[in-house]
Every structure is written in structure tokens, then in C-alpha cells.
Design a protein around this motif. Structure first.
Motif, PDB file in Angstrom:
ATOM      1  N   ASP A 100       0.847  -0.914  -0.015  1.00  0.00           N
ATOM      2  CA  ASP A 100       0.047   0.123   0.072  1.00  0.00           C
ATOM      3  C   ASP A 100       0.851   1.080   0.039  1.00  0.00           C
ATOM      4  O   ASP A 100       2.111   1.045  -0.053  1.00  0.00           O
ATOM      5  CB  ASP A 100      -0.908  -0.058   1.113  1.00  0.00           C
ATOM      6  CG  ASP A 100      -0.156   0.081   2.381  1.00  0.00           C
ATOM      7  OD1 ASP A 100       0.854   0.271   2.705  1.00  0.00           O
ATOM      8  OD2 ASP A 100      -1.277   0.427   3.461  1.00  0.00           O
TER       9      ASP A 100
ATOM     10  N   CYS B 228       7.701 -12.090   0.394  1.00  0.00           N
ATOM     11  CA  CYS B 228       6.902 -11.883   1.539  1.00  0.00           C
ATOM     12  C   CYS B 228       5.453 -11.167   1.581  1.00  0.00           C
ATOM     13  O   CYS B 228       5.147 -10.435   0.486  1.00  0.00           O
ATOM     14  CB  CYS B 228       7.694 -10.954   2.445  1.00  0.00           C
ATOM     15  SG  CYS B 228       9.294 -11.624   3.099  1.00  0.00           S
ATOM     16  N   ASP B 229       4.621 -11.606   2.342  1.00  0.00           N
ATOM     17  CA  ASP B 229       3.375 -11.069   2.325  1.00  0.00           C
ATOM     18  C   ASP B 229       3.271  -9.833   3.205  1.00  0.00           C
ATOM     19  O   ASP B 229       3.563  -9.886   4.450  1.00  0.00           O
ATOM     20  CB  ASP B 229       2.105 -12.001   2.744  1.00  0.00           C
ATOM     21  CG  ASP B 229       1.872 -12.974   1.757  1.00  0.00           C
ATOM     22  OD1 ASP B 229       1.748 -12.628   0.774  1.00  0.00           O
ATOM     23  OD2 ASP B 229       1.443 -14.030   2.279  1.00  0.00           O
ATOM     24  N   ILE B 230       3.306  -8.646   2.687  1.00  0.00           N
ATOM     25  CA  ILE B 230       3.340  -7.398   3.404  1.00  0.00           C
ATOM     26  C   ILE B 230       1.882  -6.781   3.645  1.00  0.00           C
ATOM     27  O   ILE B 230       1.116  -6.721   2.820  1.00  0.00           O
ATOM     28  CB  ILE B 230       4.143  -6.406   2.465  1.00  0.00           C
ATOM     29  CG1 ILE B 230       5.554  -7.026   2.242  1.00  0.00           C
ATOM     30  CG2 ILE B 230       4.258  -4.947   3.637  1.00  0.00           C
ATOM     31  CD1 ILE B 230       6.503  -7.373   3.397  1.00  0.00           C
ATOM     32  N   GLU B 231       1.740  -6.482   4.957  1.00  0.00           N
ATOM     33  CA  GLU B 231       0.224  -5.996   5.315  1.00  0.00           C
ATOM     34  C   GLU B 231       0.383  -4.401   5.168  1.00  0.00           C
ATOM     35  O   GLU B 231       1.600  -3.658   4.944  1.00  0.00           O
ATOM     36  CB  GLU B 231       0.117  -6.632   6.705  1.00  0.00           C
ATOM     37  CG  GLU B 231      -0.008  -7.645   6.891  1.00  0.00           C
ATOM     38  CD  GLU B 231      -1.341  -8.320   6.348  1.00  0.00           C
ATOM     39  OE1 GLU B 231      -2.473  -7.905   6.329  1.00  0.00           O
ATOM     40  OE2 GLU B 231      -1.189  -9.674   6.066  1.00  0.00           O
ATOM     41  N   PRO B 232      -0.748  -4.066   4.934  1.00  0.00           N
ATOM     42  CA  PRO B 232      -0.712  -2.640   4.942  1.00  0.00           C
ATOM     43  C   PRO B 232      -0.143  -1.859   5.978  1.00  0.00           C
ATOM     44  O   PRO B 232      -0.014  -2.465   7.082  1.00  0.00           O
ATOM     45  CB  PRO B 232      -2.394  -2.275   4.904  1.00  0.00           C
ATOM     46  CG  PRO B 232      -3.182  -3.664   4.729  1.00  0.00           C
ATOM     47  CD  PRO B 232      -2.136  -4.523   5.026  1.00  0.00           C
ATOM     48  N   TYR B 233       0.228  -0.541   5.678  1.00  0.00           N
ATOM     49  CA  TYR B 233       1.101   0.029   6.684  1.00  0.00           C
ATOM     50  C   TYR B 233       0.191   0.550   8.092  1.00  0.00           C
ATOM     51  O   TYR B 233      -1.106   0.676   8.046  1.00  0.00           O
ATOM     52  CB  TYR B 233       1.654   1.476   6.251  1.00  0.00           C
ATOM     53  CG  TYR B 233       2.211   2.464   6.921  1.00  0.00           C
ATOM     54  CD1 TYR B 233       3.828   2.351   7.362  1.00  0.00           C
ATOM     55  CD2 TYR B 233       1.580   3.267   8.109  1.00  0.00           C
ATOM     56  CE1 TYR B 233       4.402   2.910   8.001  1.00  0.00           C
ATOM     57  CE2 TYR B 233       2.611   4.076   8.946  1.00  0.00           C
ATOM     58  CZ  TYR B 233       3.879   3.624   8.881  1.00  0.00           C
ATOM     59  OH  TYR B 233       4.680   4.504   9.761  1.00  0.00           O
TER      60      TYR B 233
ATOM     61  N   ASP C 127       2.954  -2.530   8.568  1.00  0.00           N
ATOM     62  CA  ASP C 127       3.084  -3.752   8.770  1.00  0.00           C
ATOM     63  C   ASP C 127       3.890  -4.248   9.955  1.00  0.00           C
ATOM     64  O   ASP C 127       4.758  -3.264  10.454  1.00  0.00           O
ATOM     65  CB  ASP C 127       3.776  -4.453   7.490  1.00  0.00           C
ATOM     66  CG  ASP C 127       4.146  -5.890   7.666  1.00  0.00           C
ATOM     67  OD1 ASP C 127       3.168  -6.702   7.077  1.00  0.00           O
ATOM     68  OD2 ASP C 127       5.260  -6.092   7.813  1.00  0.00           O
TER      69      ASP C 127
END
Length: 116
Positions: A10, A46-51, A53
Motif C-alpha cells: 500500500d 513476503c506477504d506485506i500487510e498494509p502500513y 506492517d
């Protein structure tokens, strides 16, 4: 996926990863294309989550050092904190190999020139 990074990010995490690349350019004297390629090689799957993370509990410099150096014999890496980093002989650290030319990690123009 963005133009430069292989992972889905994101806007907040895109800025975070760009800060990581900036750290690598400044600290290690490498090109932005190489910094991005190293980041892609280390974190591209890597699966990076929304900020923000989970990665954000550390400064971008922490992750930049991990993408650039192999940990020392005690499994330590610098992190960008001057007090912490004094305990590590940075000059003895091994630099990770640059991603191979033609690797998908190279997303910026330098890849086209056959970076070595």
C-alpha cells in the motif's frame, strides 16, 4: 506489485520500502537499482500487510542491513543504531551477492544494462 518492488504494497509500505532503498544507497554507496534488486531478492516473496506492517517495528535501516550483509558468526547485524552497532565489526561482515543479471529482482533500468 509496484513498478520497482515485487511485493504488493500500500502507499505507506511503498514509502517504507523506498526509505529502505534510500538507506542502502546512502549507507552502502550502491545504486538505487541495486538497492531495489537486493530488497526484492530478500523480501519479494513476503506477504506485506498494509502500513504499519509488523516490519515497521524496526526502522528501514534495520532491514536494509539484512538485505545487504550476511550476519556475523554471532548471528548479529548492524541496525542503524549507533550504540548497538558499536558492538559489531562492520568491516568484517560479508556482503551478500548481488542478484544475478536477468533476475526478476532487477526491476529498474540498471537490469537492462546487464548489471554485474
Amino acid at each position: 506489485m509496484t513498478e520497482e518492488f515485487l511485493m504488493r504494497l500500500d502507499d505507506g509500505m511503498l514509502a517504507y520500502f523506498r526509505d529502505m532503498a534510500d538507506e542502502m544507497v546512502t549507507r552502502f554507496g550502491i545504486s538505487r537499482a541495486e538497492a531495489v534488486a537486493r530488497i526484492n531478492a530478500c523480501y519479494g516473496d513476503c506477504d506485506i500487510e498494509p502500513y504499519p506492517d509488523l516490519m515497521c517495528h524496526e526502522e528501514p535501516a534495520y532491514w536494509a542491513y539484512g538485505a545487504y550483509y550476511v550476519p556475523d558468526a554471532a548471528d548479529r547485524l548492524p541496525c542503524g543504531d549507533e550504540a548497538h552497532d558499536r558492538r559489531i565489526d562492520i568491516s568484517s561482515l560479508v556482503v551478500r551477492p548481488v542478484p544475478a543479471p536477468g533476475s526478476p529482482a532487477w526491476t529498474l533500468a540498471e537490469r537492462a544494462r546487464g548489471r554485474t
